[in-house]
Design an enzyme around this catalytic site. Structure first.
Site, PDB file in Angstrom:
ATOM      1  N   ASP A 194      33.011  41.811  46.054  1.00 51.27           N
ATOM      2  CA  ASP A 194      34.134  41.309  45.272  1.00 51.27           C
ATOM      3  C   ASP A 194      34.640  39.989  45.854  1.00 51.27           C
ATOM      4  OD1 ASP A 194      35.954  41.325  43.253  1.00 51.27           O
ATOM      5  OD2 ASP A 194      37.236  42.881  44.110  1.00 51.27           O
ATOM      6  N   ARG A 223      33.995  29.844  37.923  1.00 50.23           N
ATOM      7  CA  ARG A 223      33.703  31.161  38.502  1.00 50.23           C
ATOM      8  C   ARG A 223      32.217  31.358  38.780  1.00 50.23           C
ATOM      9  NH1 ARG A 223      37.368  35.222  38.215  1.00 50.23           N
ATOM     10  NH2 ARG A 223      35.661  36.718  38.067  1.00 50.23           N
ATOM     11  N   GLU A 274      32.883  48.442  33.693  1.00 53.02           N
ATOM     12  CA  GLU A 274      34.115  47.735  33.320  1.00 53.02           C
ATOM     13  C   GLU A 274      33.860  46.220  33.205  1.00 53.02           C
ATOM     14  OE1 GLU A 274      33.893  50.035  35.783  1.00 53.02           O
ATOM     15  OE2 GLU A 274      35.020  51.660  34.845  1.00 53.02           O
ATOM     16  N   ASN A 275      32.879  45.711  33.954  1.00 54.70           N
ATOM     17  CA  ASN A 275      32.592  44.276  33.921  1.00 54.70           C
ATOM     18  C   ASN A 275      32.092  43.785  32.554  1.00 54.70           C
ATOM     19  OD1 ASN A 275      31.390  44.164  37.364  1.00 54.70           O
ATOM     20  ND2 ASN A 275      33.406  43.663  36.561  1.00 54.70           N
ATOM     21  N   TRP A 276      31.624  44.712  31.705  1.00 49.33           N
ATOM     22  CA  TRP A 276      31.175  44.288  30.361  1.00 49.33           C
ATOM     23  C   TRP A 276      32.328  43.679  29.564  1.00 49.33           C
ATOM     24  CZ3 TRP A 276      26.246  43.643  29.757  1.00 49.33           C
ATOM     25  CH2 TRP A 276      25.315  44.532  30.329  1.00 49.33           C
ATOM     26  N   ARG A 293      40.652  49.827  47.108  1.00 47.97           N
ATOM     27  CA  ARG A 293      40.334  50.905  46.166  1.00 47.97           C
ATOM     28  C   ARG A 293      38.823  51.030  46.030  1.00 47.97           C
ATOM     29  NH1 ARG A 293      42.550  46.674  42.998  1.00 47.97           N
ATOM     30  NH2 ARG A 293      40.851  45.552  41.975  1.00 47.97           N
ATOM     31  N   SER A 352      37.264  51.494  43.044  1.00 44.56           N
ATOM     32  CA  SER A 352      36.827  50.884  41.780  1.00 44.56           C
ATOM     33  C   SER A 352      35.635  51.598  41.161  1.00 44.56           C
ATOM     34  CB  SER A 352      36.516  49.396  41.968  1.00 44.56           C
ATOM     35  OG  SER A 352      37.683  48.686  42.287  1.00 44.56           O
TER      36      SER A 352
HETATM   37  C1  IPE Z   1      32.165  39.468  41.972  1.00 44.98           C
HETATM   38  O1  IPE Z   1      33.470  39.102  42.196  1.00 44.98           O
HETATM   39  C2  IPE Z   1      31.974  40.816  41.386  1.00 44.98           C
HETATM   40  C3  IPE Z   1      31.127  40.838  40.162  1.00 44.98           C
HETATM   41  C4  IPE Z   1      31.518  41.439  39.076  1.00 44.98           C
HETATM   42  C5  IPE Z   1      29.794  40.241  40.163  1.00 44.98           C
HETATM   43  P1  IPE Z   1      34.556  38.901  41.055  1.00 44.98           P
HETATM   44  O2  IPE Z   1      33.965  38.142  39.918  1.00 44.98           O
HETATM   45  O3  IPE Z   1      35.176  40.204  40.688  1.00 44.98           O
HETATM   46  O4  IPE Z   1      35.597  37.974  41.825  1.00 44.98           O
HETATM   47  P2  IPE Z   1      37.210  37.974  41.733  1.00 44.98           P
HETATM   48  O5  IPE Z   1      37.677  39.381  41.879  1.00 44.98           O
HETATM   49  O6  IPE Z   1      37.556  37.388  40.394  1.00 44.98           O
HETATM   50  O7  IPE Z   1      37.627  37.101  42.871  1.00 44.98           O
HETATM   51 MG    MG Z   2      36.867  41.208  41.335  1.00 47.33          MG
END
Ligand code: IPE
Ligand code: MG
Length: 234
Positions: free
Chosen positions: A2, A15, A49-51, A176, A178
């Site tokens: 993260d 990003r 959840e990332n979707w 956490r 997650s």
């Molecule tokens: C990488 O970090 C995790 C992935 C989903 C690949 P994040 O993209 O969640 O980074 P932050 O939390 O915005 O800093």
């Molecule tokens: Mg993150």
């Protein structure tokens, strides 16, 4: 893994640049883990959840994954690393799914280290799919409900072949789980570091392992019960 986004933001970068730098740390940490004799390394690369992230970011992450798999195949073969993946893999784009399947197949004979990618992964989803398959096996008459215990349940998880993780590392300071390895991490040691993933290099990884070695894992017992094992060096 993260903190990619925050790493980029701190530098005024998009990003995706954080994710790109993050891939470099993946390569570095995988190499270190292999050299240090870690048997199973699971990387939480993409959650279910990332979707829900913006479409452009999801596409960028999928492209990075695809490139990573293509670029690292030789390294995995040379270093005898076996690639695995767990999660709702059907949701991955076809091209990624295909490359992933091929990489898993081509590295399946390797035995030095298992590199397990959690992709489109959710711990609750994993537990629910285990329950569904157990129920189906009971209905089909190949499993009797009185045989269901923790050990059997584990064998229906994606991680059936692996031991429970000794250590769970969480970067970027979040405190956490997650939705990561909810069942398996019951007795895992947690290492939470404020270091953002793109800064989590080999030294940081070694620091986490040294920290783990200093801890006493009692698994609910008391110190004195563990002593004989330590003395015997077993
Ligand atoms: C990488 O970090 C995790 C992935 C989903 C690949 P994040 O993209 O969640 O980074 P932050 O939390 O915005 O800093
Ligand atoms: Mg993150």
């Amino acid at each position: 893994m993260d903190g990619n986004g925050r790493w980029a933001k701190k530098r005024g970068l998009p990003r995706v640049m954080g994710h790109r730098e993050g891939v470099k740390r993946v390569r570095e940490v995988v190499t270190a883990a292999r050299e240090l004799g870690i048997e199973v390394l699971t990387l939480y690369a993409f959650s279910q959840e990332n979707w829900a992230r913006p479409k452009s970011e999801v596409s960028a992450l999928m492209e990075l994954l695809q490139t990573y798999l293509v670029n690292q195949l030789n390294d995995m073969l040379t270093n005898r690393i076996s690639l695995r993946a767990m999660g709702d893999l059907e949701r991955l784009p076809d091209v990624v799914r295909k490359t992933l399947d091929e990489t898993i197949e081509r590295t399946s004979g390797n035995s030095e280290m298992i590199l397990n990618l959690a992709l489109s992964y959710s711990g609750r989803y994993e537990i629910a799919q285990a329950a569904r398959r157990i129920a189906q096996d009971c209905l089909d008459g190949v499993l009797s409900p009185d045989k269901i215990n923790e050990k059997l349940f584990s064998s229906y998880l994606f991680t059936a072949e692996y031991p429970d993780p000794d250590l769970v590392i969480r970067t970027s300071g979040e405190q956490r789980l997650s939705n990561f390895l909810l069942f398996q991490a019951a007795y895992s040691e947690l290492y939470i570091t404020p270091v953002l993933w793109p800064d989590f290099n080999r030294d940081e990884f070694v620091k986490a392992l040294v920290d783990l070695q200093r801890r006493e894992r009692r698994f609910g017992m008391i110190s004195e019960q563990l002593k004989p094992c330590t003395v015997n060096g077993s």
